[in-house]
Structure formats: structure tokens, C-alpha cells
Write a protein that holds these residues in place. Structure first.
Motif, PDB file in Angstrom:
ATOM      1  N   ALA A 210       0.811  -1.220   0.000  1.00 52.28           N
ATOM      2  CA  ALA A 210       0.000   0.000   0.000  1.00 52.28           C
ATOM      3  C   ALA A 210       0.842   1.266   0.000  1.00 52.28           C
ATOM      4  O   ALA A 210       0.305   2.363   0.113  1.00 52.28           O
ATOM      5  CB  ALA A 210      -0.931   0.008   1.216  1.00 52.28           C
ATOM      6  N   LEU A 211       2.168   1.153  -0.142  1.00 53.11           N
ATOM      7  CA  LEU A 211       3.017   2.334  -0.170  1.00 53.11           C
ATOM      8  C   LEU A 211       2.567   3.283  -1.272  1.00 53.11           C
ATOM      9  O   LEU A 211       2.449   2.910  -2.432  1.00 53.11           O
ATOM     10  CB  LEU A 211       4.477   1.941  -0.405  1.00 53.11           C
ATOM     11  CG  LEU A 211       5.246   1.385   0.783  1.00 53.11           C
ATOM     12  CD1 LEU A 211       6.606   0.862   0.348  1.00 53.11           C
ATOM     13  CD2 LEU A 211       5.408   2.454   1.862  1.00 53.11           C
ATOM     14  N   GLY A 212       2.308   4.536  -0.881  1.00 50.37           N
ATOM     15  CA  GLY A 212       1.908   5.546  -1.848  1.00 50.37           C
ATOM     16  C   GLY A 212       0.414   5.692  -2.027  1.00 50.37           C
ATOM     17  O   GLY A 212      -0.050   6.766  -2.409  1.00 50.37           O
ATOM     18  N   VAL A 213      -0.350   4.638  -1.797  1.00 53.50           N
ATOM     19  CA  VAL A 213      -1.797   4.714  -2.012  1.00 53.50           C
ATOM     20  C   VAL A 213      -2.585   4.558  -0.723  1.00 53.50           C
ATOM     21  O   VAL A 213      -3.791   4.805  -0.701  1.00 53.50           O
ATOM     22  CB  VAL A 213      -2.271   3.666  -3.045  1.00 53.50           C
ATOM     23  CG1 VAL A 213      -1.674   3.964  -4.413  1.00 53.50           C
ATOM     24  CG2 VAL A 213      -1.920   2.251  -2.596  1.00 53.50           C
ATOM     25  N   GLY A 214      -1.933   4.147   0.349  1.00 51.58           N
ATOM     26  CA  GLY A 214      -2.571   4.097   1.647  1.00 51.58           C
ATOM     27  C   GLY A 214      -3.549   2.949   1.809  1.00 51.58           C
ATOM     28  O   GLY A 214      -3.764   2.143   0.907  1.00 51.58           O
TER      29      GLY A 214
END
Length: 313
Positions: A210-214
Motif C-alpha cells: 500500500a506504499l503511496g496509495v494508503g
């Protein structure tokens, strides 16, 4: 395929990082909370296996070229390679949007995606402008890819009413999923968080993070299947598990104790067959609403002691 550039590029992004467009400040992350209302009515998936056809769409979103490969159920004898522009089978079929990994292309995943099409799904896979093979590998452009997928979905679903198109009347726009591997897994998670596309009823995430998109999962319940190798050398298993743990809907995680970053998805192996069978039954349940398919998911997932299965579906 995906490389350590994925981590190097995204590691500096917080979970709240969002793409920018035209130098403008992006909108705030949606505050909508996930709700438990399922979107797909009960039904029955096809019991037969289809032949598979393949065709290309030339798509472009505001200067972002998105050539898209379509695999679809075709008329004729099942088995064998996908046939270009084959006659579409009779019926109306759910749609699965697939996102490739960094340095990849849709054809890399043909063995998996043709199995999905043979099971009764139309699979649409865009080639992204900055993260595909031969592109500049600008990993931060992954954050713009959820919008690319939504645009491609618009164009694919429009074929259902396009005069003269072979897929006219064959696409079920009420039964749609997103799936993706590595950077495409990030893209897929983004379609349920910062870039929530409300048309999506389910997701399949291969070796994603989920890095970057949460992890602000939003909208109606959309069951999720995560698949991750415990020996993943690019996206750590713990990162995928952390994203999975945040999913508030029905979910399951297929963990491969000897699995790497996903090379098993690219060739005909026992692991590919297990992943394929498990994901097919998941899609039959989550898109066709087939209760019998749901019963088969865990059986396929635990076959041959190749994987463990955390089941909260």
C-alpha cells in the motif's frame, strides 16, 4: 518485471502520498468509510471451459498512451493458445482489469490471464506509459495508474453498447474486479483507497503493497484476495500482509512459503496452477456470486501443501 526500483521509488512516499496532475494540488484523500454492503447478487458461474480470444485496444488518456490487451471467452473448442480476434462466446461476462508490474507487460501474464478468460471472464490489461517494459521506469507514476485503469474500464465497458463491436452485449458492467502484480498490486490497492472506483466489486493483489496509495479502503464491500510469496525479494511479505490486515471487507491471503516475487505467475508450474485455480474460484464467487465456488476456494488454496490460506471470506 518488477525490481527493487519499486521499493526505492515508493519508500519515500508516505501512506498518504497522492499523484499530481498538471502541477495542481491533488484532492484530499477520500473520507468515505468502507461499508459492509456487497454489490454482486447471487448467481452461477459457467461450468464449462471456453476457448480464448485476444484483441488489442488503442487507448489514450490525455496523452497517456494505454494500449490494452483483451482476453475473452471465445466460441469453439477449449484449450490451446488464445486466438487473435476469435468469435466471442455466447453470454454476458464479468470484467477483470489487470495491471502489470514494473518493467512488465500484459503478455508476461498470459498463462494466468488466459485461464481467467477460459473460466468466463473478460480480462483487460493496459500497458502503462512509464512503468512497462522499455519505458522510463518512473516508479512514482504508479500513483497515476489507478486513474489509467478507471479510464480503460470506461472504454472497455463502452464496447458493450458499441455498434458493430464483437463484444457488444457480452460485457456485464455490474460485475467488475481489479487485479495486479507488484507495482500493479499497488495500482490495484489504489483503486480501492485513494482512487476508489465504485464500479469494482472485488480485487486480487499479487505481491502488492500500500506504499503511496494508503489503506483508507472506501465504499461498498469488495472482497479481496492477496497472494504473496514469503521469500519475496522485492516487496517484503510483511508489507503485503500489513496491507491485507487493513482490508475491512471479506478477504483471504494465499501465502506461498517458498514463493519469490512472482516468477511462478509467468510459467506453467504447480504453483501457477494453484494460484490460478484459487483465483478463478474467488472470481467466480465474487463476480458471479456463485456460492459453490466459494466452497472450493480454500480446497484449491491448500492443495499439495504449496501454500497456507488465511480465510476471512
Amino acid at each position: 518485471m518488477a525490481s527493487t526500483v519499486l521499493i526505492a521509488g515508493l519508500i519515500g512516499c508516505s501512506a498518504d502520498t497522492r499523484p499530481t496532475t498538471g502541477g495542481q494540488t491533488p484532492p484530499p484523500e477520500p473520507t468515505t468509510v468502507a461499508t459492509p454492503t456487497p454489490q454482486v447478487a447471487a448467481g452461477s458461474a459457467p461450468k464449462n471451459t471456453f476457448a480464448v480470444g485476444v484483441r488489442q485496444l488503442k487507448l489514450n488518456r490525455d496523452g497517456r498512451a494505454l494500449p490494452t490487451t483483451l482476453w475473452y471467452p471465445a466460441a469453439g473448442q477449449s484449450g490451446g493458445a488464445a486466438k487473435r480476434s476469435a468469435t466471442v462466446a455466447e453470454g454476458r461476462f464479468p470484467v477483470v482489469m489487470f495491471s502489470h508490474g514494473l518493467g512488465g507487460r500484459p503478455d508476461d501474464y498470459a498463462k494466468l490471464l488466459t485461464r481467467w478468460a477460459a473460466a468466463g471472464f473478460v480480462v483487460a490489461a493496459p500497458t502503462f506509459p512509464h512503468t512497462s517494459k522499455g519505458a522510463d521506469n518512473n516508479v512514482l507514476d504508479v500513483l497515476n495508474q489507478p486513474a489509467d485503469v478507471s479510464y480503460a474500464l470506461d472504454q472497455v465497458l463502452a464496447l458493450d453498447s458499441a455498434a458493430g463491436d464483437a463484444l457488444r452485449g457480452r460485457l456485464d458492467g455490474e460485475r467488475v474486479a481489479a487485479a495486479g502484480h507488484s507495482a500493479g498490486g499497488v495500482t490495484t490497492i489504489g483503486l480501492f483507497t485513494t482512487g476508489r472506483d465504485d464500479r469494482l466489486d472485488a480485487g486480487v493483489v499479487f505481491a502488492g503493497t500500500a506504499l503511496g496509495v494508503g489503506t483508507a479502503f472506501a465504499g461498498a464491500a469488495a472482497p479481496q484476495l492477496f497472494v504473496h510469496g514469503e521469500l519475496d525479494e522485492v516487496v517484503e511479505y510483511a508489507a503485503g500482509k500489513a496491507a491485507y490486515d487493513k482490508v475491512p471487507w471479506p478477504k483471504a491471503m494465499l501465502s506461498l512459503p517458498k514463493g519469490d516475487h512472482g516468477r511462478a505467475l509467468l510459467g506453467d508450474s504447480a504453483t501457477l496452477r494453484l494460484v490460478s485455480d484459487t483465483s478463478v474460484e474467488f472470481l467466480r464467487w465474487s463476480l458471479y456470486g456463485d456460492p459453490e465456488a466459494k466452497k472450493r476456494i480454500s480446497t484449491d488454496a491448500t492443495r499439495g501443501d504449496l501454500a497456507t490460506f488465511d480465510d476471512h471470506l
